[in-house]
Design a protein around this motif. Structure first.
Motif, mmCIF file in Angstrom:
data_model
loop_
_atom_site.group_PDB
_atom_site.id
_atom_site.type_symbol
_atom_site.label_atom_id
_atom_site.label_comp_id
_atom_site.label_asym_id
_atom_site.label_seq_id
_atom_site.Cartn_x
_atom_site.Cartn_y
_atom_site.Cartn_z
ATOM 1 N N VAL A 159 0.902 -1.164 -0.017
ATOM 2 C CA VAL A 159 -0.077 0.176 -0.004
ATOM 3 C C VAL A 159 0.806 1.348 0.028
ATOM 4 O O VAL A 159 1.762 1.491 1.007
ATOM 5 C CB VAL A 159 -1.035 0.174 1.201
ATOM 6 C CG1 VAL A 159 -1.731 1.345 1.144
ATOM 7 C CG2 VAL A 159 -1.836 -1.366 1.505
ATOM 8 N N SER A 164 -0.150 4.490 -1.007
ATOM 9 C CA SER A 164 -0.969 5.696 -1.015
ATOM 10 C C SER A 164 -1.222 6.192 0.243
ATOM 11 O O SER A 164 -1.735 4.908 0.930
ATOM 12 C CB SER A 164 -2.012 5.837 -2.062
ATOM 13 O OG SER A 164 -2.981 6.731 -1.914
ATOM 14 N N GLY A 165 -1.420 7.251 0.649
ATOM 15 C CA GLY A 165 -1.817 7.631 1.673
ATOM 16 C C GLY A 165 -3.403 7.872 1.976
ATOM 17 O O GLY A 165 -4.010 8.284 2.613
ATOM 18 N N ASP A 166 -4.117 7.105 0.935
ATOM 19 C CA ASP A 166 -5.596 7.267 0.688
ATOM 20 C C ASP A 166 -6.223 6.140 1.609
ATOM 21 O O ASP A 166 -5.702 4.960 1.434
ATOM 22 C CB ASP A 166 -5.884 7.225 -0.795
ATOM 23 C CG ASP A 166 -7.266 6.988 -1.009
ATOM 24 O OD1 ASP A 166 -8.174 7.275 -0.093
ATOM 25 O OD2 ASP A 166 -7.604 6.845 -2.135
ATOM 26 N N VAL A 200 3.083 -1.600 4.355
ATOM 27 C CA VAL A 200 2.388 -0.113 4.081
ATOM 28 C C VAL A 200 3.596 1.028 4.112
ATOM 29 O O VAL A 200 4.500 1.286 4.820
ATOM 30 C CB VAL A 200 1.502 0.065 5.398
ATOM 31 C CG1 VAL A 200 0.920 1.655 5.262
ATOM 32 C CG2 VAL A 200 0.461 -1.037 5.542
ATOM 33 N N ARG A 260 -7.828 3.163 -0.206
ATOM 34 C CA ARG A 260 -6.962 2.187 -0.665
ATOM 35 C C ARG A 260 -6.551 1.239 0.239
ATOM 36 O O ARG A 260 -6.519 0.021 0.083
ATOM 37 C CB ARG A 260 -5.699 2.788 -1.378
ATOM 38 C CG ARG A 260 -5.918 3.516 -2.573
ATOM 39 C CD ARG A 260 -4.624 3.959 -3.398
ATOM 40 N NE ARG A 260 -4.861 4.661 -4.458
ATOM 41 C CZ ARG A 260 -5.136 4.234 -5.561
ATOM 42 N NH1 ARG A 260 -4.780 2.799 -5.850
ATOM 43 N NH2 ARG A 260 -5.155 4.862 -6.627
ATOM 44 N N LEU A 261 -6.247 1.523 1.679
ATOM 45 C CA LEU A 261 -5.747 0.593 2.624
ATOM 46 C C LEU A 261 -7.002 -0.159 3.040
ATOM 47 O O LEU A 261 -6.715 -1.432 3.560
ATOM 48 C CB LEU A 261 -5.132 1.556 3.795
ATOM 49 C CG LEU A 261 -5.041 0.638 5.119
ATOM 50 C CD1 LEU A 261 -3.627 -0.381 4.719
ATOM 51 C CD2 LEU A 261 -4.339 1.319 6.328
ATOM 52 N N ALA A 276 1.467 6.355 3.533
ATOM 53 C CA ALA A 276 0.319 5.329 3.823
ATOM 54 C C ALA A 276 0.701 5.025 5.302
ATOM 55 O O ALA A 276 -0.230 4.677 5.944
ATOM 56 C CB ALA A 276 0.247 4.103 2.885
#
Length: 121
Positions: free
Chosen positions: A8, A10-12, A37, A15-16, A41
């Motif tokens: 993972v 992306s800090g979205d 992570v 998405r996590l 993220a």
């Protein structure tokens, strides 16, 4: 079932969350599952975990991010927080949600076997 490794990057929070859903489905099918992570993220793993979509998920009767992380850990999904990402977010291993541990990308990739699948979010 073949193992599954997820990254993972992306800090979205969505998405996590999606990666956790995938990880838990693979774990339910009996596969070894690991999540790395990375970067920004890692901030999503700060205890207590949460993201902007939690309220809508709870209203729809779905688990929030913290519950997903807890359930994934109970299913033996390995949750690894990038060491560099921790530094980027100003966090230490003690700031992470229960069940998460610190690690590096090289070690994560080195632990993959030839049959394991790799998916990035």
């Amino acid at each position: 079932m073949r193992g599954l490794s997820l990254i993972v990057a992306s800090g979205d929070g969505a998405r996590l969350y999606a990666a956790l859903e995938t990880a838990m489905a693979a774990a339910a099918l009996g596969g070894r599952v690991r999540m790395f992570v990375q970067g920004e993220a890692v901030a999503l793993l700060r205890a207590p975990a949460g993201f902007a979509g939690d309220a809508a998920r709870r209203a729809a009767g779905q688990p929030d991010l913290a519950q997903m992380i807890e359930e994934a850990a109970a299913m033996e999904v390995e949750l690894i927080a990038c060491q560099s990402g921790l530094a980027l977010a100003g966090l230490t291993a003690g700031d992470l949600v229960p069940g998460a541990r610190m690690g590096g990308l090289v070690g994560f990739l080195a632990a993959m076997d030839d049959e394991e699948r790799l998916v990035a979010y």
